[in-house]
Motif scaffolding. Structure first.
Motif, PDB file in Angstrom:
ATOM      1  N   GLY A 147      42.704  27.776  41.067  1.00 21.14           N
ATOM      2  CA  GLY A 147      44.021  28.364  41.284  1.00 21.14           C
ATOM      3  C   GLY A 147      44.130  29.822  40.862  1.00 21.14           C
ATOM      4  N   HIS A 148      43.195  30.323  40.052  1.00 26.12           N
ATOM      5  CA  HIS A 148      43.217  31.731  39.643  1.00 26.12           C
ATOM      6  C   HIS A 148      42.805  32.620  40.812  1.00 26.12           C
ATOM      7  CE1 HIS A 148      42.952  31.118  34.996  1.00 26.12           C
ATOM      8  NE2 HIS A 148      43.859  30.353  35.569  1.00 26.12           N
ATOM      9  N   ARG A 149      43.186  33.885  40.715  1.00 25.42           N
ATOM     10  CA  ARG A 149      42.770  34.887  41.704  1.00 25.42           C
ATOM     11  C   ARG A 149      41.960  35.957  40.968  1.00 25.42           C
ATOM     12  NH1 ARG A 149      45.430  34.663  46.559  1.00 25.42           N
ATOM     13  NH2 ARG A 149      45.017  36.871  46.959  1.00 25.42           N
ATOM     14  N   LEU A 150      40.721  36.148  41.384  1.00 27.48           N
ATOM     15  CA  LEU A 150      39.809  37.086  40.729  1.00 27.48           C
ATOM     16  C   LEU A 150      39.390  38.184  41.688  1.00 27.48           C
ATOM     17  CD1 LEU A 150      37.429  34.628  38.802  1.00 27.48           C
ATOM     18  CD2 LEU A 150      39.418  35.857  37.913  1.00 27.48           C
ATOM     19  N   ARG A 151      39.087  39.332  41.099  1.00 29.20           N
ATOM     20  CA  ARG A 151      38.597  40.437  41.914  1.00 29.20           C
ATOM     21  C   ARG A 151      37.228  40.109  42.487  1.00 29.20           C
ATOM     22  NH1 ARG A 151      40.094  45.419  37.792  1.00 29.20           N
ATOM     23  NH2 ARG A 151      42.348  45.493  38.228  1.00 29.20           N
ATOM     24  N   PHE A 152      36.989  40.655  43.677  1.00 37.50           N
ATOM     25  CA  PHE A 152      35.683  40.478  44.309  1.00 37.50           C
ATOM     26  C   PHE A 152      34.580  41.042  43.412  1.00 37.50           C
ATOM     27  CE2 PHE A 152      32.629  41.850  47.802  1.00 37.50           C
ATOM     28  CZ  PHE A 152      32.136  40.572  48.009  1.00 37.50           C
ATOM     29  N   GLN A 153      34.893  42.073  42.636  1.00 39.68           N
ATOM     30  CA  GLN A 153      33.930  42.663  41.713  1.00 39.68           C
ATOM     31  C   GLN A 153      33.467  41.645  40.672  1.00 39.68           C
ATOM     32  OE1 GLN A 153      35.524  45.488  38.861  1.00 39.68           O
ATOM     33  NE2 GLN A 153      33.712  46.798  39.081  1.00 39.68           N
ATOM     34  N   THR A 154      34.390  40.813  40.168  1.00 43.75           N
ATOM     35  CA  THR A 154      34.041  39.801  39.174  1.00 43.75           C
ATOM     36  C   THR A 154      33.111  38.748  39.767  1.00 43.75           C
ATOM     37  OG1 THR A 154      36.195  40.143  38.111  1.00 43.75           O
ATOM     38  CG2 THR A 154      34.991  38.123  37.549  1.00 43.75           C
ATOM     39  N   ILE A 155      33.373  38.358  41.031  1.00 36.46           N
ATOM     40  CA  ILE A 155      32.522  37.366  41.696  1.00 36.46           C
ATOM     41  C   ILE A 155      31.107  37.914  41.876  1.00 36.46           C
ATOM     42  CG2 ILE A 155      32.191  36.061  43.831  1.00 36.46           C
ATOM     43  CD1 ILE A 155      35.253  35.953  44.081  1.00 36.46           C
ATOM     44  N   LEU A 156      31.016  39.186  42.302  1.00 34.01           N
ATOM     45  CA  LEU A 156      29.697  39.807  42.468  1.00 34.01           C
ATOM     46  C   LEU A 156      28.987  39.936  41.130  1.00 34.01           C
ATOM     47  CD1 LEU A 156      30.381  42.641  45.086  1.00 34.01           C
ATOM     48  CD2 LEU A 156      29.375  40.385  45.456  1.00 34.01           C
ATOM     49  N   ARG A 157      29.760  40.206  40.080  1.00 35.64           N
ATOM     50  CA  ARG A 157      29.148  40.332  38.745  1.00 35.64           C
ATOM     51  C   ARG A 157      28.527  39.006  38.323  1.00 35.64           C
ATOM     52  NH1 ARG A 157      31.582  40.216  33.220  1.00 35.64           N
ATOM     53  NH2 ARG A 157      30.156  41.356  31.858  1.00 35.64           N
ATOM     54  N   LEU A 158      29.229  37.898  38.572  1.00 37.11           N
ATOM     55  CA  LEU A 158      28.680  36.594  38.223  1.00 37.11           C
ATOM     56  C   LEU A 158      27.403  36.311  39.016  1.00 37.11           C
ATOM     57  CD1 LEU A 158      29.002  33.940  36.647  1.00 37.11           C
ATOM     58  CD2 LEU A 158      30.305  33.056  38.585  1.00 37.11           C
ATOM     59  N   LEU A 159      27.412  36.643  40.316  1.00 36.43           N
ATOM     60  CA  LEU A 159      26.214  36.447  41.128  1.00 36.43           C
ATOM     61  C   LEU A 159      25.047  37.271  40.604  1.00 36.43           C
ATOM     62  CD1 LEU A 159      27.396  36.309  44.855  1.00 36.43           C
ATOM     63  CD2 LEU A 159      26.086  34.582  43.623  1.00 36.43           C
ATOM     64  N   GLY A 160      25.336  38.495  40.198  1.00 39.18           N
ATOM     65  CA  GLY A 160      24.278  39.349  39.657  1.00 39.18           C
ATOM     66  C   GLY A 160      23.698  38.798  38.369  1.00 39.18           C
ATOM     67  N   MET A 161      24.559  38.237  37.525  1.00 33.45           N
ATOM     68  CA  MET A 161      24.081  37.644  36.278  1.00 33.45           C
ATOM     69  C   MET A 161      23.238  36.404  36.557  1.00 33.45           C
ATOM     70  SD  MET A 161      27.509  38.125  33.947  1.00 33.45           S
ATOM     71  CE  MET A 161      26.771  37.524  32.451  1.00 33.45           C
ATOM     72  N   MET A 162      23.641  35.616  37.555  1.00 32.68           N
ATOM     73  CA  MET A 162      22.842  34.456  37.933  1.00 32.68           C
ATOM     74  C   MET A 162      21.456  34.900  38.408  1.00 32.68           C
ATOM     75  SD  MET A 162      25.511  32.069  40.053  1.00 32.68           S
ATOM     76  CE  MET A 162      26.878  31.219  39.280  1.00 32.68           C
ATOM     77  N   ALA A 163      21.437  35.934  39.252  1.00 25.58           N
ATOM     78  CA  ALA A 163      20.163  36.408  39.796  1.00 25.58           C
ATOM     79  C   ALA A 163      19.239  36.927  38.696  1.00 25.58           C
ATOM     80  CB  ALA A 163      20.416  37.494  40.834  1.00 25.58           C
ATOM     81  N   SER A 164      19.812  37.523  37.653  1.00 26.90           N
ATOM     82  CA  SER A 164      18.983  38.064  36.569  1.00 26.90           C
ATOM     83  C   SER A 164      18.397  36.985  35.681  1.00 26.90           C
ATOM     84  CB  SER A 164      19.822  39.027  35.714  1.00 26.90           C
ATOM     85  OG  SER A 164      20.810  38.324  34.974  1.00 26.90           O
ATOM     86  N   MET A 165      18.887  35.742  35.819  1.00 30.04           N
ATOM     87  CA  MET A 165      18.441  34.657  34.937  1.00 30.04           C
ATOM     88  C   MET A 165      17.517  33.664  35.622  1.00 30.04           C
ATOM     89  SD  MET A 165      22.045  33.762  33.059  1.00 30.04           S
ATOM     90  CE  MET A 165      22.907  34.946  32.023  1.00 30.04           C
ATOM     91  N   ILE A 166      17.207  33.869  36.898  1.00 33.98           N
ATOM     92  CA  ILE A 166      16.453  32.847  37.627  1.00 33.98           C
ATOM     93  C   ILE A 166      15.058  32.655  37.061  1.00 33.98           C
ATOM     94  CG2 ILE A 166      17.740  33.185  39.756  1.00 33.98           C
ATOM     95  CD1 ILE A 166      15.470  34.902  40.775  1.00 33.98           C
ATOM     96  N   ALA A 167      14.524  33.646  36.335  1.00 36.64           N
ATOM     97  CA  ALA A 167      13.166  33.523  35.794  1.00 36.64           C
ATOM     98  C   ALA A 167      13.084  32.496  34.667  1.00 36.64           C
ATOM     99  CB  ALA A 167      12.662  34.876  35.300  1.00 36.64           C
ATOM    100  N   VAL A 168      14.223  32.196  34.022  1.00 33.11           N
ATOM    101  CA  VAL A 168      14.198  31.261  32.888  1.00 33.11           C
ATOM    102  C   VAL A 168      15.134  30.077  33.086  1.00 33.11           C
ATOM    103  CG1 VAL A 168      13.488  32.958  31.181  1.00 33.11           C
ATOM    104  CG2 VAL A 168      15.912  32.708  31.695  1.00 33.11           C
ATOM    105  N   VAL A 169      15.740  29.952  34.265  1.00 31.58           N
ATOM    106  CA  VAL A 169      16.621  28.824  34.562  1.00 31.58           C
ATOM    107  C   VAL A 169      15.942  27.939  35.598  1.00 31.58           C
ATOM    108  CG1 VAL A 169      18.836  28.115  35.535  1.00 31.58           C
ATOM    109  CG2 VAL A 169      18.726  30.085  34.010  1.00 31.58           C
TER     110      VAL A 169
END
Length: 488
Positions: A147-169
């Motif tokens: 139900g929350h509304r978030l900026r597209f920038q926040t969504i991209l930031r989360l995706l970027g953090m996920m991508a930076s962790m794939i080596a250990v996840v």
């Protein structure tokens, strides 16, 4: 925690602040100007680091000392690793371990992996996300509420953090794919629509797997498996252990990319007992295998997709994480030898340290009677198959030079060599098994010119492919060095 401290003389005041009392233990030059750092209003972490020291973070207490772990690399990799160590020493990021401290602490391997742009990069064998990165990631996740509304920038930031962790996840790419597809479905531009707000719907809750406890704390201790395949068979190495196999007639009809991926699968199954619960890095000279493992499948070749699907699902149960890296074929010597039907009986090479001890005891030999360019210990040698050998092929078909000779030959060649030593009154260092029951052993005893020396038992006593492939049972040979002289 491991604390890094440095006691230094107090420098002249170069920043305009007061010089600290000489009776105070300074952690660094910056600590002398702590007042100025407070005035800059930095983060509390910066102030704490300047005032006290920097603490290296460990997720758990390092294990107890279990012996020194050596990192063994060759040729170009050795040069790069040495440059990395010299650079860290110069920066004082590391120090040489004193002799009194070598038998304690925790050791980690360093190894090199190829870079995408060419060359090699040294990396340690252990990786884990810092507490700061984990906390930042979880803070970002808490904003994704239904139900929350978030900026597209926040969504991209989360995706970027996920991508930076794939080596250990474990299966990190796979876990982020659904959320990535949902983000792309909005068809927004990263440079033009950063501030646009998007609703968090039920379909956006595809990030739920990332909230699993412990997912980001597993870290990695990398076990390396090197594989290769040919149209004849396959081979693999892991921690100096080797395995090889031969393809069936039906398998030989498959594409080489399929065989390379199948070789990786078979190798992982064979070494599963030592890889279980670990992070595994597959090294291969086939870029397609690297792509299908790291990208977790592909869409161009259905047989490869089916095989990679089976491989990845099986590995997700057995290992914490599976990754692959490309290695040049000229550096993948061990698996290449195994996949081609090796190791070859006549190509075993004695360890250079043992050879040096033999030279010290009996004198340095000048001619090797049975060698190749890969296993020769003398600049002059005869070869069995290499027509470019300095002295030609087949030592028994040529007159032997009047100098100290050496031979580490096939067992069936020992008797002819002994006859040549007796008949031509030669001086020879013979490396052969201590097998008193063999008929040629009595002949050795009759030609002895000095007491035999037993080679110390070691795992890599004799090897091939530049030391990558070692003999599985060196203790069976009970190798001795015999100095023989024919009676005049």
């Amino acid at each position: 925690m491991s604390r890094v401290r440095q006691v230094i003389p107090f420098p002249a005041d170069t920043l305009g602040g007061d010089i600290a009392s000489p009776t105070v233990l300074q952690v660094s030059r910056l600590a002398a100007h702590l007042t100025q750092w407070h005035a800059c209003a930095p983060s509390p972490w910066v102030v704490k680091t300047v005032a006290t020291d920097y603490q290296l973070q460990f997720w758990t207490r390092p294990p107890r000392f279990r012996g020194i772990i050596s990192s063994t690399v060759r040729s170009e990799a050795a040069t790069i690793l040495r440059e990395e160590i010299d650079s860290l020493l110069q920066k004082k990021a590391i120090r040489v371990v004193p002799t009194s401290e070598t038998d304690r602490g925790w050791y980690s391997r360093y190894f090199v992996v190829p870079k995408k742009g060419g060359g090699l990069r040294p990396i340690p064998g252990r990786a884990r996300l810092s507490e700061h990165r984990v906390a930042t990631f979880h803070h970002c996740l808490t904003q994704f509420q239904l139900g929350h509304r978030l900026r597209f920038q926040t969504i991209l930031r989360l995706l970027g953090m996920m991508a930076s962790m794939i080596a250990v996840v474990p299966l990190g790419l796979l876990l982020m794919r659904a959320f990535q597809r949902r983000t792309l479905s909005h068809r927004l531009c990263a440079s033009c629509h950063l501030w646009r707000r998007l609703p968090i719907t039920a379909s956006c809750m595809l990030i739920r797997p990332w909230k699993e406890p412990g997912l980001l704390h597993q870290g990695s201790f990398c076990k390396v498996v090197s594989t290769d395949a040919s149209l004849r068979g396959w081979g693999a190495l892991c921690d100096s252990a080797s395995v090889r196999g031969v393809w069936t007639a039906l398998q030989r009809e498959l594409h080489i990319n399929h065989l390379e991926l199948l070789a990786a699968f078979l190798a992982l199954k064979h070494f599963c007992p030592v890889l279980m619960g670990q992070h595994v890095l597959v090294r291969t000279d086939n870029s397609t295998v690297v792509s299908y493992i790291n990208r977790q499948g592909g869409t161009r070749f259905l047989p490869l997709l089916k095989l990679s699907h089976s491989l990845l699902l099986w590995c997700s149960v057995c290992f914490l994480l599976l990754r692959a890296t490309h290695i040049l074929g000229c550096l993948n010597l061990g698996p290449d030898l195994l996949s081609s039907g090796g190791p070859l009986v006549r190509e075993w090479r004695l360890h250079p340290l043992d050879v040096a001890q033999i030279w010290d005891i009996f004198g340095r030999a000048e001619v090797d009677l049975f060698a190749s360019r890969a296993n020769a210990h003398c600049p002059l040698f005869f070869s069995i198959t290499d027509h470019d050998a300095p002295l030609g092929t087949d030592a028994l078909a040529h007159p032997c030079p009047d100098m100290l000779l050496c031979a580490f030959c096939l067992v069936e060649m020992i008797q002819p060599v002994l006859e040549r030593v007796r008949r031509q009154h030669l001086s020879l260092i013979l490396v052969a098994p201590w097998w008193p029951a063999k008929p040629w052993y009595a002949e050795i005893i009759s030609l002895l010119a000095a007491r035999p020396w037993q080679l110390p038992l070691r795992r890599d006593l004799h090897s091939q492919a530049g030391g990558e492939v070692i003999h599985p049972r060196p203790e069976l040979w009970r190798l001795h060095a015999y100095l023989l002289r024919g009676q005049i």
